[in-house]
Design an enzyme around this catalytic site. Structure first.
Site, PDB file in Angstrom:
ATOM      1  N   GLU A 114       0.817  -1.215   0.000  1.00 33.93           N
ATOM      2  CA  GLU A 114       0.000   0.000   0.000  1.00 33.93           C
ATOM      3  C   GLU A 114       0.854   1.271   0.000  1.00 33.93           C
ATOM      4  O   GLU A 114       0.432   2.286  -0.524  1.00 33.93           O
ATOM      5  CB  GLU A 114      -0.908   0.028   1.243  1.00 33.93           C
ATOM      6  CG  GLU A 114      -1.917  -1.090   1.309  1.00 33.93           C
ATOM      7  CD  GLU A 114      -3.076  -0.924   0.353  1.00 33.93           C
ATOM      8  OE1 GLU A 114      -3.326   0.193  -0.126  1.00 33.93           O
ATOM      9  OE2 GLU A 114      -3.749  -1.939   0.082  1.00 33.93           O
ATOM     10  N   CYS A 140      -6.660   6.844  -5.132  1.00 35.25           N
ATOM     11  CA  CYS A 140      -6.038   5.560  -5.484  1.00 35.25           C
ATOM     12  C   CYS A 140      -6.555   5.080  -6.843  1.00 35.25           C
ATOM     13  O   CYS A 140      -7.492   5.659  -7.393  1.00 35.25           O
ATOM     14  CB  CYS A 140      -6.323   4.538  -4.388  1.00 35.25           C
ATOM     15  SG  CYS A 140      -8.015   3.908  -4.380  1.00 35.25           S
TER      16      CYS A 140
END
Length: 181
Positions: free
Chosen positions: A41, A50
């Site tokens: 991540e 994202c």
């Protein structure tokens, strides 16, 4: 003329350390499992959008993110602890997580963290019908090796195969298939 803002990163290892101190006994995921999630991540103090189109900050946190806030280590650790606990609940309640060894649990928690619980349990077939995933069926049958091998099925986002997900699922699958010492 627009200026591109530089990402404000933080150290995953520092956040893992905070998690170990502040949330000891509350989280089953091992430091190795947390490192897997954190490395996949990354860690950012500044909110960003994202690849799934969600406002994100910290280590993959998408819940109640303030687009104009720069997050501290303590805030990131708190958000991440909540997110990891949610993923762990998913694995325990839907995949017989309490029966898994630590490596299996860590790998499945990483997958649930990344995909969300419902996406790990259900998919839509070609006819539009919602169907339970094979990984879910394998977990119900306590067929751990078969479950671990199915992690590699989850490499698409928005119908597109992503290299980052191929890499992450490979790491998760290898960890999941690794016997405990």
């Amino acid at each position: 003329m627009s200026m591109k803002r530089r990402a404000v990163t933080c150290a995953v290892s520092v956040i893992i350390g905070l998690m170990g101190v502040k949330y000891a006994g509350e989280i089953r995921t091992s430091p190795q499992g947390l490192a897997l999630i954190g490395d996949a991540e990354s860690c950012r103090r500044d909110p960003y959008v994202c690849p799934a189109g969600k406002l994100t900050a910290g280590i993959g946190s998408t819940t109640a993110i303030d687009a104009h806030h720069f997050y501290s280590d303590d805030e990131i650790a708190s958000m991440w602890a909540d997110d990891v606990k949610t993923a762990e609940r998913c694995v325990n309640q839907n995949f017989n997580g309490r029966e898994m060894n630590q490596n299996q649990f860590d790998a499945m928690t990483s997958a649930a963290f990344n995909m969300g619980c419902l996406n790990l349990i259900w998919y839509t077939d070609r006819t539009g019908k919602r169907v339970k995933t094979t990984i879910w069926r394998n977990a119900q049958a306590l067929q751990w090796d078969a479950m671990c091998r199915r992690l590699n099925d989850f490499v698409n986002a928005g119908g597109v195969k992503l290299a980052g997900l191929v890499k992450r699922r490979g790491v998760e699958s290898r960890l999941c298939l690794t016997p405990e010492d």
